[in-house]
Design a protein around this motif. Structure first.
Motif, short mmCIF file in Angstrom:
data_model
loop_
_atom_site.label_atom_id
_atom_site.label_comp_id
_atom_site.label_asym_id
_atom_site.label_seq_id
_atom_site.Cartn_x
_atom_site.Cartn_y
_atom_site.Cartn_z
N UNK A 145 0.85 -1.18 0.00
CA UNK A 145 0.00 0.00 0.00
C UNK A 145 0.89 1.24 0.00
N UNK A 146 0.74 2.07 -1.02
CA UNK A 146 1.53 3.29 -1.15
C UNK A 146 0.66 4.49 -0.79
N UNK A 147 1.12 5.30 0.12
CA UNK A 147 0.44 6.54 0.50
C UNK A 147 1.24 7.70 -0.08
N UNK A 148 0.68 8.40 -1.06
CA UNK A 148 1.35 9.53 -1.67
C UNK A 148 1.07 10.78 -0.84
N UNK A 149 2.12 11.44 -0.41
CA UNK A 149 1.97 12.55 0.54
C UNK A 149 2.69 13.80 0.07
N UNK A 150 2.39 14.90 0.76
CA UNK A 150 3.04 16.18 0.50
C UNK A 150 3.55 16.73 1.83
N UNK A 151 4.77 17.28 1.81
CA UNK A 151 5.39 17.92 2.97
C UNK A 151 5.35 17.01 4.20
N UNK A 152 4.64 17.37 5.27
CA UNK A 152 4.72 16.59 6.51
C UNK A 152 3.76 15.42 6.56
N UNK A 153 3.08 15.11 5.43
CA UNK A 153 2.13 14.00 5.41
C UNK A 153 2.76 12.66 5.71
N UNK A 154 3.91 12.36 5.09
CA UNK A 154 4.58 11.08 5.34
C UNK A 154 5.07 11.01 6.78
N UNK A 155 5.59 12.13 7.27
CA UNK A 155 6.08 12.19 8.65
C UNK A 155 4.95 11.87 9.63
N UNK A 156 3.76 12.40 9.37
CA UNK A 156 2.61 12.15 10.23
C UNK A 156 2.22 10.68 10.23
N UNK A 169 11.17 12.26 15.37
CA UNK A 169 11.72 12.52 16.71
C UNK A 169 12.12 11.22 17.40
N UNK A 170 11.52 10.10 16.99
CA UNK A 170 11.89 8.78 17.51
C UNK A 170 12.09 7.84 16.33
N UNK A 171 12.78 6.75 16.56
CA UNK A 171 13.03 5.81 15.47
C UNK A 171 14.30 6.18 14.72
N UNK A 177 15.68 14.65 1.66
CA UNK A 177 14.68 13.62 1.92
C UNK A 177 15.29 12.54 2.78
N UNK A 178 14.46 12.03 3.71
CA UNK A 178 14.94 11.06 4.69
C UNK A 178 14.12 9.78 4.64
N UNK A 179 14.79 8.68 4.94
CA UNK A 179 14.12 7.41 5.14
C UNK A 179 13.76 7.32 6.62
N UNK A 180 12.47 7.27 6.92
CA UNK A 180 11.98 7.23 8.30
C UNK A 180 11.43 5.84 8.62
N UNK A 181 11.92 5.23 9.68
CA UNK A 181 11.40 3.95 10.15
C UNK A 181 11.25 4.06 11.66
#
Length: 296
Positions: free
Chosen positions: A126-137, A154-156, A265-269
């Motif tokens: 499932x791919x969620x296409x986001x803008x600005x802080x959408x992926x972060x949220x 802030x974590x991870x 751009x950052x990889x967030x996990x």
């Protein structure tokens, strides 16, 4: 030997979260007497009053607030352990959820998805296409497994993937191209096309937003289409606008300064231990694709 159990703490948290014993019983699919007994037994074992009833609402005592705050962390970690165990028992995760900022070079995402498809054809992606802080949220709230965002968690774990160029563009016949070298003051009188933040809880801006006329859209593709048809100008990610540039639908504006800006751009996990083989393959292939493009 531990006196209390995770189930007792889970019952207490349910009472607090839902405002009473009957509401908690319904939420956890237990009888009210079972929930009440679990909380009472917990207080008895600890020798501490955890709840007090005000009217019909059960509220934490001061001691209860402190202890549940610590217990909530334990409950969260226990849930993570179960997720990890579930992934290990199945071998491969059945579903992988990824949030991707639309401004990130999509070619890298497609490369990684192709590898996941080849190796794990039965994993639903499932791919969620986001803008600005959408992926972060989405990654912060745990709604997706992997996020590609312009913001740090802030974590991870956070790993910088690339710095992507954004270019000031307009249709070749746009009046701005007739003015020669432009200043930001020149831009103010012309329509700027802006893509809104897809986050449901916050709205962030990025780059220069000084135009008196502004149209706001919800996705990057609409922005590129509008500008390609001469409706305005914008700073667009070069990777996604290059096809329109090559086709002669978009042309870089000549600015005194700021014609090109870069965004990291950052990889967030949030918890890499919870990633299964498909998720780890996506991450590895994504990084490999980015690295290969930067070394060319």
């Amino acid at each position: 030997m531990l006196k209390s159990t995770l189930e007792q703490w889970r019952m207490l948290k349910a009472v607090v979260d839902h405002g009473g014993f009957s509401q908690a019983a319904e939420a956890v699919h237990k009888s009210q007497s079972t929930v009440h007994h679990a909380v009472h037994k917990l207080e008895e074992l600890l020798g501490v009053k955890l709840l007090q009833v005000n009217g019909r609402k059960a509220e934490l005592t001061e001691a209860g607030e402190m202890m549940l705050r610590r217990a909530s962390y334990v409950l969260q970690e226990a849930r993570k352990l179960e997720v990890i165990a579930n992934n290990l028992s199945k071998g491969v995760e059945s579903r992988l959820k990824i949030a991707v900022d639309e401004a990130f070079p999509q070619c890298h995402v497609y490369h990684a998805l192709n590898e996941v498809s080849q190796r794990y054809p039965h994993t639903r992606v499932e791919i969620y296409e986001t803008i600005l802080s959408g992926a972060h949220e989405l990654i912060s709230s745990g709604k997706v497994d992997i996020g590609i965002s312009g913001f740090l968690l802030s974590v991870g774990s956070n790993e910088q993937l690339c710095a992507a160029p954004f270019v000031a563009l307009a249709h070749p016949a746009h009046p701005l191209h007739q003015l020669g070298t432009l200043s930001f003051e020149d831009l103010k009188s012309y329509r700027q096309i802006v893509v809104r933040d897809s986050s449901a809880t916050q709205s962030r801006d990025s780059g220069w937003l000084g135009a008196e006329q502004r149209w706001t859209v919800s996705n990057l593709r609409t922005s590129i289409d509008l500008i390609s048809k001469g409706f305005g100008f914008a700073w667009l990610p070069q990777s996604e606008a290059q096809q329109a540039i090559d086709a002669g639908l978009l042309k870089p504006l000549t600015l005194e300064h700021g014609a090109v800006r870069t965004e990291n751009f950052y990889l967030n996990i949030k918890d890499s231990d919870q990633l299964g083989p498909a998720g780890k393959t996506f991450v590895d292939q994504l990084k490999a694709s980015v690295e290969a493009s930067t070394s060319e």
